[in-house]
Write a protein that holds these residues in place. Structure first.
Motif, PDB file in Angstrom:
ATOM      1  N   THR A 290     -16.882  59.597  25.991  1.00  0.00           N
ATOM      2  CA  THR A 290     -17.529  58.295  26.087  1.00  0.00           C
ATOM      3  C   THR A 290     -17.649  57.955  27.566  1.00  0.00           C
ATOM      4  O   THR A 290     -16.676  58.071  28.315  1.00  0.00           O
ATOM      5  CB  THR A 290     -16.708  57.216  25.366  1.00  0.00           C
TER       6      THR A 290
ATOM      7  N   PHE B 289     -31.569  59.757  26.221  1.00  0.00           N
ATOM      8  CA  PHE B 289     -30.541  60.668  26.703  1.00  0.00           C
ATOM      9  C   PHE B 289     -31.097  61.488  27.857  1.00  0.00           C
ATOM     10  O   PHE B 289     -32.306  61.570  28.052  1.00  0.00           O
ATOM     11  CB  PHE B 289     -30.028  61.596  25.590  1.00  0.00           C
TER      12      PHE B 289
ATOM     13  N   SER C 261     -21.655  61.503  25.957  1.00  0.00           N
ATOM     14  CA  SER C 261     -22.074  62.741  26.604  1.00  0.00           C
ATOM     15  C   SER C 261     -21.422  63.884  25.852  1.00  0.00           C
ATOM     16  O   SER C 261     -20.265  63.781  25.434  1.00  0.00           O
ATOM     17  CB  SER C 261     -21.657  62.757  28.077  1.00  0.00           C
TER      18      SER C 261
ATOM     19  N   THR D 183     -30.474  52.830  19.592  1.00  0.00           N
ATOM     20  CA  THR D 183     -30.633  51.443  19.160  1.00  0.00           C
ATOM     21  C   THR D 183     -31.497  51.457  17.901  1.00  0.00           C
ATOM     22  O   THR D 183     -31.862  52.526  17.410  1.00  0.00           O
ATOM     23  CB  THR D 183     -31.314  50.572  20.244  1.00  0.00           C
TER      24      THR D 183
ATOM     25  N   THR E 187     -22.159  54.940  26.458  1.00  0.00           N
ATOM     26  CA  THR E 187     -22.954  56.020  25.866  1.00  0.00           C
ATOM     27  C   THR E 187     -22.080  57.245  25.630  1.00  0.00           C
ATOM     28  O   THR E 187     -20.948  57.315  26.105  1.00  0.00           O
ATOM     29  CB  THR E 187     -24.137  56.392  26.772  1.00  0.00           C
TER      30      THR E 187
ATOM     31  N   ASN F  65     -20.459  53.319  30.555  1.00  0.00           N
ATOM     32  CA  ASN F  65     -21.499  52.402  30.072  1.00  0.00           C
ATOM     33  C   ASN F  65     -21.601  52.373  28.544  1.00  0.00           C
ATOM     34  O   ASN F  65     -22.525  51.776  27.992  1.00  0.00           O
ATOM     35  CB  ASN F  65     -22.852  52.746  30.701  1.00  0.00           C
TER      36      ASN F  65
ATOM     37  N   ALA G 243     -27.775  57.426  23.763  1.00  0.00           N
ATOM     38  CA  ALA G 243     -27.667  56.076  23.208  1.00  0.00           C
ATOM     39  C   ALA G 243     -28.730  55.879  22.141  1.00  0.00           C
ATOM     40  O   ALA G 243     -29.866  56.332  22.278  1.00  0.00           O
ATOM     41  CB  ALA G 243     -27.843  55.042  24.310  1.00  0.00           C
TER      42      ALA G 243
ATOM     43  N   GLU H 159     -25.384  60.380  28.522  1.00  0.00           N
ATOM     44  CA  GLU H 159     -25.882  59.022  28.285  1.00  0.00           C
ATOM     45  C   GLU H 159     -26.727  58.923  27.014  1.00  0.00           C
ATOM     46  O   GLU H 159     -27.759  58.261  26.983  1.00  0.00           O
ATOM     47  CB  GLU H 159     -26.636  58.507  29.512  1.00  0.00           C
TER      48      GLU H 159
END
Length: 137
Positions: A10, A78, A17, A72, A15, A13, A70, A68
């Motif tokens: 983690t 990424f 990896s 939504t 996100t 931020n 992420a 990164e």
């Protein structure tokens, strides 16, 4: 960017990896907790695969390193790196249209299939990451 030596982590931020395309043998981490979900990553030079709560999330052939990552309601973003061009498949919403961007440039629209999978090709050169953004239309 470089490979993820711990295979999954983690970021500060929030996100994720994951992935290590430099490994000669398959390696995996199971039951990695992130925001209440359990993740599993399998990775090596031939493939990188991520699952959340036992369900498919991401796969690349050959293997990649992703930072990164992420998700939504309408966007998946990424950064990805690998030693050669990769075929990447991500799980999205079933039967929806998405616009795909690589390093900020629109590369076209695609529609997911009935299982919600979207596949794209990304041109990669070792040592240089590509930022991928997938936006639901």
């Amino acid at each position: 960017m470089s490979v993820i030596n711990e295979l999954i982590r983690t970021e500060a931020n929030g996100t994720l990896s994951f992935g290590n395309y430099s490994l000669a043998a398959k390696s995996k981490v199971e039951d990695f907790e992130h925001e209440g979900d359990l993740y599993k990553v399998k990775t090596f030079k031939e493939i990188t695969k991520l699952e959340r709560n036992g369900m498919f999330v991401y796969e690349s052939v050959p293997g990649t390193a992703v930072t990164e990552f992420a998700v939504t309601d309408t966007t998946v973003t990424f950064k990805v790196e690998g030693f050669e061009d990769a075929q990447i498949t991500v799980q999205l919403e079933d039967d929806c249209e998405y616009e795909i961007y690589e390093d900020g440039v629109g590369v076209g629209g695609m529609k997911t299939n009935m299982s919600g999978k979207l596949s794209l090709s990304v041109e990669l050169n070792e040592g240089k990451e590509v930022e991928v953004k997938i936006v639901r239309k």
